[in-house]
Design a protein around this motif. Structure first.
Motif, PDB file in Angstrom:
ATOM      1  N   SER A  72      29.887 -41.493   1.975  1.00 30.48           N
ATOM      2  CA  SER A  72      30.814 -42.187   1.194  1.00 30.48           C
ATOM      3  C   SER A  72      31.809 -42.779   2.032  1.00 30.48           C
ATOM      4  CB  SER A  72      31.455 -41.177   0.127  1.00 30.48           C
ATOM      5  OG  SER A  72      32.052 -40.137   0.823  1.00 30.48           O
ATOM      6  N   THR A  73      32.325 -42.022   3.011  1.00 31.87           N
ATOM      7  CA  THR A  73      33.421 -42.690   4.108  1.00 31.87           C
ATOM      8  C   THR A  73      33.023 -42.068   5.217  1.00 31.87           C
ATOM      9  OG1 THR A  73      34.797 -40.808   4.019  1.00 31.87           O
ATOM     10  CG2 THR A  73      35.183 -42.442   2.492  1.00 31.87           C
ATOM     11  N   ALA A  74      33.428 -43.084   6.298  1.00 31.35           N
ATOM     12  CA  ALA A  74      33.057 -42.759   8.005  1.00 31.35           C
ATOM     13  C   ALA A  74      34.470 -43.355   8.986  1.00 31.35           C
ATOM     14  CB  ALA A  74      31.738 -43.261   8.393  1.00 31.35           C
ATOM     15  N   THR A  75      34.489 -42.294   9.765  1.00 26.99           N
ATOM     16  CA  THR A  75      35.456 -42.744  10.656  1.00 26.99           C
ATOM     17  C   THR A  75      34.813 -42.341  12.085  1.00 26.99           C
ATOM     18  OG1 THR A  75      36.671 -40.464  10.539  1.00 26.99           O
ATOM     19  CG2 THR A  75      37.516 -42.330   9.193  1.00 26.99           C
ATOM     20  N   ASP A 104      32.264 -39.394  12.034  1.00 22.40           N
ATOM     21  CA  ASP A 104      32.500 -38.414  11.217  1.00 22.40           C
ATOM     22  C   ASP A 104      32.065 -38.795   9.858  1.00 22.40           C
ATOM     23  OD1 ASP A 104      33.055 -35.854  10.031  1.00 22.40           O
ATOM     24  OD2 ASP A 104      35.009 -35.800  10.685  1.00 22.40           O
ATOM     25  N   MET A 105      31.052 -38.526   9.216  1.00 24.79           N
ATOM     26  CA  MET A 105      30.648 -38.903   8.009  1.00 24.79           C
ATOM     27  C   MET A 105      31.022 -37.827   6.981  1.00 24.79           C
ATOM     28  SD  MET A 105      29.179 -41.835   8.998  1.00 24.79           S
ATOM     29  CE  MET A 105      28.112 -42.237  10.480  1.00 24.79           C
ATOM     30  N   LYS A 106      31.641 -38.176   5.669  1.00 23.67           N
ATOM     31  CA  LYS A 106      32.191 -37.583   4.679  1.00 23.67           C
ATOM     32  C   LYS A 106      31.265 -37.741   3.449  1.00 23.67           C
ATOM     33  CE  LYS A 106      35.627 -35.428   7.084  1.00 23.67           C
ATOM     34  NZ  LYS A 106      35.541 -34.073   7.594  1.00 23.67           N
ATOM     35  N   GLY A 107      30.905 -36.630   2.594  1.00 26.19           N
ATOM     36  CA  GLY A 107      30.206 -36.837   1.277  1.00 26.19           C
ATOM     37  C   GLY A 107      28.917 -37.636   1.398  1.00 26.19           C
ATOM     38  N   VAL A 108      27.907 -36.988   2.212  1.00 24.65           N
ATOM     39  CA  VAL A 108      26.701 -37.565   2.545  1.00 24.65           C
ATOM     40  C   VAL A 108      25.586 -37.076   1.400  1.00 24.65           C
ATOM     41  CG1 VAL A 108      24.915 -37.847   4.147  1.00 24.65           C
ATOM     42  CG2 VAL A 108      27.033 -37.721   5.019  1.00 24.65           C
ATOM     43  N   THR A 109      25.256 -38.164   0.640  1.00 22.38           N
ATOM     44  CA  THR A 109      23.933 -37.871  -0.221  1.00 22.38           C
ATOM     45  C   THR A 109      22.913 -38.362   0.341  1.00 22.38           C
ATOM     46  OG1 THR A 109      24.393 -40.254  -1.166  1.00 22.38           O
ATOM     47  CG2 THR A 109      25.444 -38.299  -2.383  1.00 22.38           C
TER      48      THR A 109
END
Length: 246
Positions: free
Chosen positions: A114-117, A98-103
Protein backbone atom coordinates in the motif's frame (compact mmCIF):
# COMPACT_ATOMS: atom_id res chain seq x y z
CA UNK A 1 0.27 -30.85 40.47
CA UNK A 2 1.84 -33.54 38.32
CA UNK A 3 -0.89 -33.09 35.69
CA UNK A 4 -0.34 -29.33 35.72
CA UNK A 5 3.39 -29.78 35.20
CA UNK A 6 2.74 -32.12 32.27
CA UNK A 7 0.30 -29.60 30.78
CA UNK A 8 2.83 -26.80 31.10
CA UNK A 9 5.50 -28.94 29.47
CA UNK A 10 3.15 -29.76 26.57
CA UNK A 11 2.29 -26.06 26.14
CA UNK A 12 5.97 -25.10 26.08
CA UNK A 13 6.78 -27.82 23.56
CA UNK A 14 3.85 -26.84 21.32
CA UNK A 15 4.81 -23.20 21.60
CA UNK A 16 8.38 -24.01 20.62
CA UNK A 17 7.21 -26.07 17.67
CA UNK A 18 4.96 -23.19 16.57
CA UNK A 19 7.86 -20.74 16.71
CA UNK A 20 10.05 -23.12 14.71
CA UNK A 21 7.30 -23.68 12.13
CA UNK A 22 6.69 -19.93 11.93
CA UNK A 23 10.39 -19.16 11.34
CA UNK A 24 10.71 -21.92 8.74
CA UNK A 25 7.66 -20.57 6.94
CA UNK A 26 8.91 -16.98 6.95
CA UNK A 27 12.32 -18.06 5.66
CA UNK A 28 10.67 -19.94 2.80
CA UNK A 29 8.44 -16.95 2.01
CA UNK A 30 11.40 -14.54 2.02
CA UNK A 31 13.29 -16.72 -0.46
CA UNK A 32 10.23 -17.06 -2.71
CA UNK A 33 9.57 -13.32 -2.59
CA UNK A 34 13.22 -12.52 -3.36
CA UNK A 35 13.15 -14.77 -6.43
CA UNK A 36 9.92 -13.13 -7.65
CA UNK A 37 11.29 -9.61 -7.20
CA UNK A 38 14.47 -10.60 -9.03
CA UNK A 39 12.46 -11.93 -11.97
CA UNK A 40 9.98 -9.03 -12.02
CA UNK A 41 12.69 -6.33 -11.94
CA UNK A 42 15.16 -8.30 -14.09
CA UNK A 43 17.87 -7.94 -11.45
CA UNK A 44 21.39 -9.28 -11.88
CA UNK A 45 21.46 -10.60 -8.31
CA UNK A 46 18.88 -11.77 -5.80
CA UNK A 47 17.70 -8.98 -3.45
CA UNK A 48 17.49 -9.26 0.31
CA UNK A 49 13.91 -9.66 1.53
CA UNK A 50 13.02 -9.49 5.22
CA UNK A 51 9.47 -10.04 6.44
CA UNK A 52 8.97 -8.35 9.79
CA UNK A 53 6.40 -9.06 12.49
CA UNK A 54 5.54 -12.13 14.52
CA UNK A 55 3.85 -14.45 14.13
CA UNK A 56 4.21 -14.72 10.36
CA UNK A 57 1.63 -17.47 9.94
CA UNK A 58 -1.21 -15.33 11.27
CA UNK A 59 -0.25 -12.62 8.76
CA UNK A 60 -0.37 -15.22 5.99
CA UNK A 61 -3.82 -16.25 7.13
CA UNK A 62 -5.01 -12.63 6.85
CA UNK A 63 -3.55 -12.25 3.34
CA UNK A 64 -1.54 -9.17 4.29
CA UNK A 65 1.98 -8.65 5.63
CA UNK A 66 2.55 -5.68 7.93
CA UNK A 67 6.12 -4.81 7.00
CA UNK A 68 8.45 -6.12 4.28
CA UNK A 69 11.94 -4.70 3.77
CA UNK A 70 13.82 -5.12 0.52
CA UNK A 71 17.47 -4.40 -0.19
CA UNK A 72 18.82 -4.20 -3.74
CA UNK A 73 22.49 -3.73 -4.59
CA UNK A 74 23.65 -1.99 -7.77
CA UNK A 75 20.25 -1.40 -9.36
CA UNK A 76 20.42 -0.16 -12.95
CA UNK A 77 17.69 2.48 -13.29
CA UNK A 78 16.56 3.70 -16.70
CA UNK A 79 17.39 7.32 -17.53
CA UNK A 80 14.96 7.70 -20.42
CA UNK A 81 17.81 9.04 -22.59
CA UNK A 82 17.39 8.54 -26.34
CA UNK A 83 20.31 10.73 -27.44
CA UNK A 84 23.16 8.82 -29.03
CA UNK A 85 26.04 8.41 -26.60
CA UNK A 86 23.97 9.47 -23.58
CA UNK A 87 23.85 7.01 -20.65
CA UNK A 88 20.78 4.76 -20.89
CA UNK A 89 20.96 3.74 -17.24
CA UNK A 90 22.37 4.93 -13.93
CA UNK A 91 23.52 2.68 -11.10
CA UNK A 92 21.67 3.08 -7.79
CA UNK A 93 23.70 1.78 -4.84
CA UNK A 94 22.16 -0.01 -1.87
CA UNK A 95 18.47 0.70 -2.41
CA UNK A 96 16.62 -0.06 0.85
CA UNK A 97 12.82 0.03 0.76
CA UNK A 98 10.32 -0.47 3.57
CA UNK A 99 6.97 -1.77 2.29
CA UNK A 100 3.84 -1.48 4.43
CA UNK A 101 0.56 -3.38 4.07
CA UNK A 102 1.68 -5.96 1.51
CA UNK A 103 -1.13 -8.04 0.01
CA UNK A 104 -0.15 -11.17 -1.92
CA UNK A 105 -1.38 -14.28 -3.68
CA UNK A 106 -0.92 -17.72 -2.15
CA UNK A 107 2.05 -18.64 -4.37
CA UNK A 108 3.67 -15.19 -3.94
CA UNK A 109 3.47 -14.65 -7.71
CA UNK A 110 1.87 -11.26 -7.09
CA UNK A 111 2.41 -8.81 -4.24
CA UNK A 112 1.47 -5.15 -3.80
CA UNK A 113 2.41 -2.75 -0.99
CA UNK A 114 0.00 0.00 0.00
CA UNK A 115 2.93 2.36 0.74
CA UNK A 116 6.70 2.30 0.40
CA UNK A 117 9.55 4.50 1.58
CA UNK A 118 13.26 4.04 1.17
CA UNK A 119 16.76 5.35 0.68
CA UNK A 120 19.57 4.84 -1.81
CA UNK A 121 22.76 6.46 -3.09
CA UNK A 122 23.92 7.64 -6.49
CA UNK A 123 27.72 7.57 -6.46
CA UNK A 124 29.48 10.68 -7.72
CA UNK A 125 31.17 8.77 -10.55
CA UNK A 126 27.73 7.69 -11.77
CA UNK A 127 26.27 11.20 -11.59
CA UNK A 128 29.32 12.51 -13.44
CA UNK A 129 28.07 10.67 -16.54
CA UNK A 130 25.24 13.22 -16.77
CA UNK A 131 27.66 16.18 -16.82
CA UNK A 132 29.67 17.47 -19.76
CA UNK A 133 32.82 15.54 -18.99
CA UNK A 134 34.23 15.99 -22.49
CA UNK A 135 35.83 19.31 -23.54
CA UNK A 136 33.11 21.66 -24.80
CA UNK A 137 33.74 24.98 -26.51
CA UNK A 138 32.10 27.87 -24.69
CA UNK A 139 33.70 30.57 -26.86
CA UNK A 140 36.25 30.24 -29.66
CA UNK A 141 39.55 29.12 -28.16
CA UNK A 142 38.12 28.31 -24.72
CA UNK A 143 36.93 24.81 -23.75
CA UNK A 144 35.46 23.66 -20.44
CA UNK A 145 34.46 20.34 -18.96
CA UNK A 146 33.41 18.83 -15.63
CA UNK A 147 36.24 16.61 -14.41
CA UNK A 148 35.00 15.60 -10.98
CA UNK A 149 32.20 15.59 -8.43
CA UNK A 150 32.61 15.25 -4.67
CA UNK A 151 31.11 16.20 -1.33
CA UNK A 152 31.28 19.96 -0.84
CA UNK A 153 30.01 19.86 2.75
CA UNK A 154 26.80 21.29 4.19
CA UNK A 155 24.71 19.30 1.72
CA UNK A 156 26.48 20.75 -1.35
CA UNK A 157 28.22 19.11 -4.30
CA UNK A 158 31.67 20.32 -5.33
CA UNK A 159 31.83 20.39 -9.12
CA UNK A 160 35.36 20.62 -10.53
CA UNK A 161 35.32 22.52 -13.84
CA UNK A 162 38.44 22.41 -16.00
CA UNK A 163 38.91 25.36 -18.36
CA UNK A 164 41.46 25.23 -21.18
CA UNK A 165 42.55 28.30 -23.13
CA UNK A 166 45.64 28.92 -25.25
CA UNK A 167 47.01 25.54 -24.27
CA UNK A 168 46.83 26.24 -20.52
CA UNK A 169 44.34 24.63 -18.14
CA UNK A 170 42.97 25.54 -14.75
CA UNK A 171 40.40 23.75 -12.59
CA UNK A 172 37.77 25.75 -10.71
CA UNK A 173 35.81 24.28 -7.77
CA UNK A 174 32.14 25.22 -7.90
CA UNK A 175 29.78 24.60 -4.97
CA UNK A 176 26.41 23.48 -6.25
CA UNK A 177 22.95 22.67 -4.92
CA UNK A 178 21.29 19.37 -5.78
CA UNK A 179 17.49 19.20 -5.99
CA UNK A 180 14.83 16.91 -7.38
CA UNK A 181 12.09 17.96 -9.79
CA UNK A 182 9.68 15.13 -10.50
CA UNK A 183 11.89 12.23 -11.56
CA UNK A 184 14.88 14.45 -12.41
CA UNK A 185 17.91 15.15 -10.21
CA UNK A 186 19.29 18.65 -10.91
CA UNK A 187 22.69 20.15 -10.05
CA UNK A 188 22.83 23.98 -10.06
CA UNK A 189 25.89 26.11 -9.30
CA UNK A 190 25.42 28.46 -6.35
CA UNK A 191 28.13 30.85 -7.56
CA UNK A 192 29.90 30.82 -10.90
CA UNK A 193 33.70 30.97 -10.99
CA UNK A 194 35.58 33.94 -12.38
CA UNK A 195 36.96 32.31 -15.51
CA UNK A 196 39.87 33.38 -17.66
CA UNK A 197 37.50 35.61 -19.60
CA UNK A 198 34.15 37.12 -18.78
CA UNK A 199 31.52 34.82 -20.27
CA UNK A 200 27.78 35.02 -20.45
CA UNK A 201 26.07 33.31 -17.52
CA UNK A 202 24.23 30.90 -19.81
CA UNK A 203 27.47 29.77 -21.47
CA UNK A 204 29.13 28.97 -18.17
CA UNK A 205 26.04 27.25 -16.80
CA UNK A 206 25.87 25.05 -19.89
CA UNK A 207 28.89 23.34 -18.30
CA UNK A 208 28.44 23.74 -14.54
CA UNK A 209 24.72 22.90 -14.39
CA UNK A 210 23.34 19.53 -15.44
CA UNK A 211 20.58 17.06 -14.64
CA UNK A 212 19.82 13.36 -14.67
CA UNK A 213 16.40 11.78 -15.06
CA UNK A 214 15.71 8.55 -13.17
CA UNK A 215 12.91 7.11 -15.24
CA UNK A 216 12.24 3.83 -13.48
CA UNK A 217 12.77 2.45 -9.98
CA UNK A 218 11.60 -0.92 -8.57
CA UNK A 219 7.84 -1.25 -8.21
CA UNK A 220 7.26 2.25 -9.52
CA UNK A 221 8.58 4.14 -6.48
CA UNK A 222 9.68 7.71 -7.20
CA UNK A 223 12.56 9.90 -6.08
CA UNK A 224 11.25 12.13 -3.29
CA UNK A 225 14.34 14.00 -2.06
CA UNK A 226 18.09 14.35 -2.62
CA UNK A 227 21.10 15.56 -0.65
CA UNK A 228 24.82 15.55 -1.27
CA UNK A 229 26.75 13.28 1.09
CA UNK A 230 30.25 11.89 1.51
CA UNK A 231 30.08 9.06 -1.03
CA UNK A 232 27.44 10.39 -3.39
CA UNK A 233 23.99 11.88 -3.65
CA UNK A 234 21.65 10.29 -1.11
CA UNK A 235 18.10 9.95 -2.36
CA UNK A 236 14.84 9.17 -0.60
CA UNK A 237 12.06 7.38 -2.45
CA UNK A 238 8.38 6.80 -1.82
CA UNK A 239 5.37 5.31 -3.53
CA UNK A 240 1.90 3.89 -3.13
CA UNK A 241 0.33 0.73 -4.57
CA UNK A 242 3.84 -0.52 -5.25
CA UNK A 243 4.02 -3.81 -7.13
CA UNK A 244 6.73 -6.07 -5.75
CA UNK A 245 5.96 -8.97 -8.05
CA UNK A 246 3.51 -10.01 -10.72
Amino acid sequence: MRALRILLIVVVILGGLFVIADRVAVHFAENEAADKVKATENLASTPDVSIKGFPFLTQVASGKLDDVRIGIKDYEADTGNTTAGAPKSIRIDDLQADMKGVTFTGDYSSATASTATGTATIAYDELLKAAKSQPTQIIPGVNAQVVGLSDGGSGKIKVDVKVTAAGASQTYPVLSTVTVDGDTVKVHADNLPKLVVDLADARIRSITDFQQTIDRLPGGVKVDGVQAAKNGVEITVKGSNVKLAG
